[in-house]
Write an enzyme that holds these catalytic residues in place. Structure first.
Site, PDB file in Angstrom:
ATOM      1  N   GLY A   1      27.504  -1.088 -10.781  1.00  0.00           N
ATOM      2  CA  GLY A   1      28.720  -0.614 -10.118  1.00  0.00           C
ATOM      3  C   GLY A   1      29.962  -1.304 -10.638  1.00  0.00           C
TER       4      GLY A   1
ATOM      5  N   GLY B   1      36.921   3.170 -10.699  1.00  0.00           N
ATOM      6  CA  GLY B   1      37.528   4.405 -11.173  1.00  0.00           C
ATOM      7  C   GLY B   1      36.511   5.410 -11.659  1.00  0.00           C
ATOM      8  N   ASN B   2      35.262   4.948 -11.868  1.00  0.00           N
ATOM      9  CA  ASN B   2      34.161   5.814 -12.274  1.00  0.00           C
ATOM     10  C   ASN B   2      33.313   6.077 -11.028  1.00  0.00           C
ATOM     11  OD1 ASN B   2      31.596   6.744 -13.145  1.00  0.00           O
ATOM     12  ND2 ASN B   2      31.850   5.789 -15.144  1.00  0.00           N
ATOM     13  N   VAL B   3      33.409   7.286 -10.489  1.00  0.00           N
ATOM     14  CA  VAL B   3      32.797   7.601  -9.196  1.00  0.00           C
ATOM     15  C   VAL B   3      31.290   7.382  -9.218  1.00  0.00           C
ATOM     16  CG1 VAL B   3      32.365   9.456  -7.538  1.00  0.00           C
ATOM     17  CG2 VAL B   3      34.634   9.206  -8.567  1.00  0.00           C
TER      18      VAL B   3
ATOM     19  N   SER C   1      29.441   5.498 -11.217  1.00  0.00           N
ATOM     20  CA  SER C   1      29.105   4.082 -11.364  1.00  0.00           C
ATOM     21  C   SER C   1      29.179   3.359 -10.027  1.00  0.00           C
ATOM     22  CB  SER C   1      30.056   3.421 -12.368  1.00  0.00           C
ATOM     23  OG  SER C   1      29.894   2.015 -12.380  1.00  0.00           O
TER      24      SER C   1
ATOM     25  N   ASN D   1      32.996   5.262 -26.474  1.00  0.00           N
ATOM     26  CA  ASN D   1      33.987   4.190 -26.316  1.00  0.00           C
ATOM     27  C   ASN D   1      33.873   3.110 -27.380  1.00  0.00           C
ATOM     28  OD1 ASN D   1      33.027   4.701 -23.041  1.00  0.00           O
ATOM     29  ND2 ASN D   1      35.117   5.143 -23.685  1.00  0.00           N
TER      30      ASN D   1
ATOM     31  N   GLU E   1      40.327   2.842 -25.334  1.00  0.00           N
ATOM     32  CA  GLU E   1      38.986   3.234 -24.903  1.00  0.00           C
ATOM     33  C   GLU E   1      38.256   4.074 -25.943  1.00  0.00           C
ATOM     34  OE1 GLU E   1      37.625   2.502 -21.538  1.00  0.00           O
ATOM     35  OE2 GLU E   1      39.193   0.997 -21.649  1.00  0.00           O
TER      36      GLU E   1
ATOM     37  N   ARG F   1      43.332   3.804 -18.331  1.00  0.00           N
ATOM     38  CA  ARG F   1      42.747   2.844 -19.268  1.00  0.00           C
ATOM     39  C   ARG F   1      43.317   2.931 -20.683  1.00  0.00           C
ATOM     40  NH1 ARG F   1      36.304   2.842 -17.611  1.00  0.00           N
ATOM     41  NH2 ARG F   1      36.590   3.030 -15.362  1.00  0.00           N
TER      42      ARG F   1
ATOM     43  N   HIS G   1      38.354   8.863 -18.126  1.00  0.00           N
ATOM     44  CA  HIS G   1      38.607   9.153 -19.535  1.00  0.00           C
ATOM     45  C   HIS G   1      38.880  10.644 -19.696  1.00  0.00           C
ATOM     46  CE1 HIS G   1      35.940   5.487 -20.671  1.00  0.00           C
ATOM     47  NE2 HIS G   1      37.207   5.160 -20.795  1.00  0.00           N
TER      48      HIS G   1
ATOM     49  N   ASN H   1      24.879   6.143 -13.778  1.00  0.00           N
ATOM     50  CA  ASN H   1      25.705   4.981 -14.096  1.00  0.00           C
ATOM     51  C   ASN H   1      27.072   5.396 -14.608  1.00  0.00           C
ATOM     52  OD1 ASN H   1      25.703   2.231 -13.817  1.00  0.00           O
ATOM     53  ND2 ASN H   1      24.683   1.794 -15.742  1.00  0.00           N
TER      54      ASN H   1
ATOM     55  N   CYS I   1      29.617  10.943 -23.408  1.00  0.00           N
ATOM     56  CA  CYS I   1      29.731   9.476 -23.414  1.00  0.00           C
ATOM     57  C   CYS I   1      28.736   8.846 -24.381  1.00  0.00           C
ATOM     58  CB  CYS I   1      29.487   8.911 -22.016  1.00  0.00           C
ATOM     59  SG  CYS I   1      30.816   9.211 -20.836  1.00  0.00           S
TER      60      CYS I   1
END
EC number: 3.5.3.23
Length: 448
Positions: free
Chosen positions: A20, A24-26, A28, A110, A174, A214, A250, A365, A371
């Site tokens: 976690g 900002g990444n729901v 995760s 990334n 990023e 980011r 992103h 995750n 990604c």
């Protein structure tokens, strides 16, 4: 001369866990502290690589990082033997140990920004490793990322490597998650599309209020300069701050592009009409015909897009000129998204087919198909100069599958990260992996 877009997928590392860590990444954050399955995660990723290879696409693999990162913990004041460092961190600062164990390098979109030789001033393929400065657990990746990329793309006649930008907020970078390239053909000059979330110095650009933006405009411009890109071959666009605040951390969570096509959500950008006009004009000057496929908010909401990762997909060009969209299983599970995809592929447009992959371990995750891959456009000569050990073949797939079966655990919790044996397992696995992929010494434990 033929040219290709080669997808280099990140191999999920042995310490894959749900820490976690990515504010900002729901996905995760919502799955934080659940038990993960590193073996299943790695095998799911390999299955996607093998499937795309079998479909005739050029496919490569990018190695994971050494975790836990003992050197990073030592820089934070933990001392003693490696085992003592782990035990001390677990006792005194468990969040730091979790961060040092993150397998987030699997999301190689990334890892870097890549510009092909057809766009650059010196006619070489340029790589700039991303500093990933917004999140501590990712900011420690770029030194190893640079060594791995240099081992994969070693011939300086064809490849140029740049260090990560300064590790400060003003140059938050990023990588390719905020970069897309449009072109008529991969070997021809194209238009590179940089998407930023905020400007560090120009207050005219609005910023999100809830979650951090980011990628900065300044970082994007710096990468373009480093790569020797011409102004007429670059377009900069700002991500809509309101979608960042809804979990679009992103650009590749709300848009994906390839060839002459941009597939995007209606709310993805600011000044969308101006951006589309610039892309159309600049691509036309190099012989391309830009096509925009807009998904209306009435069909798919931003929340639908974030939860399904509709846009965190792979848009692949096929020989007949049509495109294939690779999406995660979560798209089929979302009724509105799946209904939209059925209408899209049945409309006679450029996107003709959708293929679904089970990437649950990565998705939980916070990372989908896009990604997991770094795109590198290469001509035949450049592809021949790539380290052949990292190009996916049927024998390599079998070797990597057997390697995962030997070395990976099938369950990982936060408590498991405190086990010093995990470090030994990880190092043994990676030492063998560098031999399989013919990378040489790229990890700190191999060098120091």
């Amino acid at each position: 001369m033929k040219s290709y877009e080669v997808n280099f997928d990140g191999l999920v590392g042995p310490t894959h866990n749900y820490g976690g860590l990515s504010y900002g990444n729901v996905a995760s954050q919502s799955n934080s502290q659940q038990s993960s399955n590193p073996k299943e995660a790695a095998l799911q990723g390999l299955a996607k690589m093998k499937a795309l290879m079998d479909m005739g696409f050029q496919q490569g693999v990018l190695a994971p990082q050494e975790r836990p990162d003992i050197a990073a913990l030592r820089r934070l004041g933990f001392a003693g033997s490696d085992a003592e460092v782990i035990q001390q961190a677990a006792k005194e600062a468990m969040p730091l140990l979790v961060a040092s164990c993150s397998a987030s390098s699997m999301w190689v979109a990334n890892a870097a920004t890549v510009s092909p030789s057809a766009d650059t001033a010196d006619g070489r393929v340029h790589f700039t490793a991303a500093n990933l400065n917004c999140k501590y657990h990712r900011s420690i990746e770029h030194p190893t990322t640079s060594r791995v990329l240099a081992a994969m793309f070693a011939d300086s006649k064809h490849f140029a490597h740049h260090s990560a930008l300064p590790a400060v907020a003003q140059f938050g970078d990023e990588g390719a998650a905020n970069h897309t390239r449009f072109c008529r053909a991969y070997g021809e000059a194209g238009v590179e599309f940089f998407v930023f979330g905020r400007s560090a110095f120009d207050t005219r650009y609005p910023a999100p209020q809830r979650y951090p933006a980011r990628q900065t405009l300044e970082a994007s411009r710096a990468v373009a300069r480093l790569h020797g890109l011409k102004e007429e071959g670059v377009v900069y666009a700002q991500q809509n701050p309101s979608v960042i605040d809804q979990g679009v951390f992103h650009n590749d969570v709300i848009a994906v592009g390839n060839g002459e096509v941009l597939f995007y959500h209606e709310d993805a950008f600011l000044e969308t009409d101006k951006m589309l006009a610039e892309l159309t004009s600049k691509l036309a000057k190099v012989g391309g015909k830009f096509q925009a496929v807009c998904v209306p908010r009435s069909a798919v909401t931003v929340d639908d897009a974030v939860r399904s990762y509709l846009f965190n997909s792979q848009l692949l060009s096929r020989a007949d000129g049509s495109m294939l969209l690779i999406v995660p299983e979560e798209c089929r599970s979302n009724e509105r998204v799946w209904q939209y995809l059925q209408s899209l592929t049945g409309s006679g447009g450029v996107i003709r087919e959708v293929k679904v992959f089970d990437l649950k371990q990565s998705m939980q995750n916070g990372g989908g198909p896009a990604c997991l891959r770094l795109r590198v456009a290469l001509n035949e000569t450049e592809l021949a100069a790539v380290n052949p050990g990292v190009i996916m073949t049927a024998p390599l797939y079998e070797s990597l599958t057997q390697w995962v079966e030997r070395h990976y655990r099938d369950r990982m919790t936060e408590n498991d990260l405190a086990d010093p044996q995990l470090l030994l397992e990880c190092r043994a696995a990676l030492d063998e992996l560098t031999q399989i992929l013919k990378l040489g010494a790229v990890y700190p434990f191999q060098i120091n």
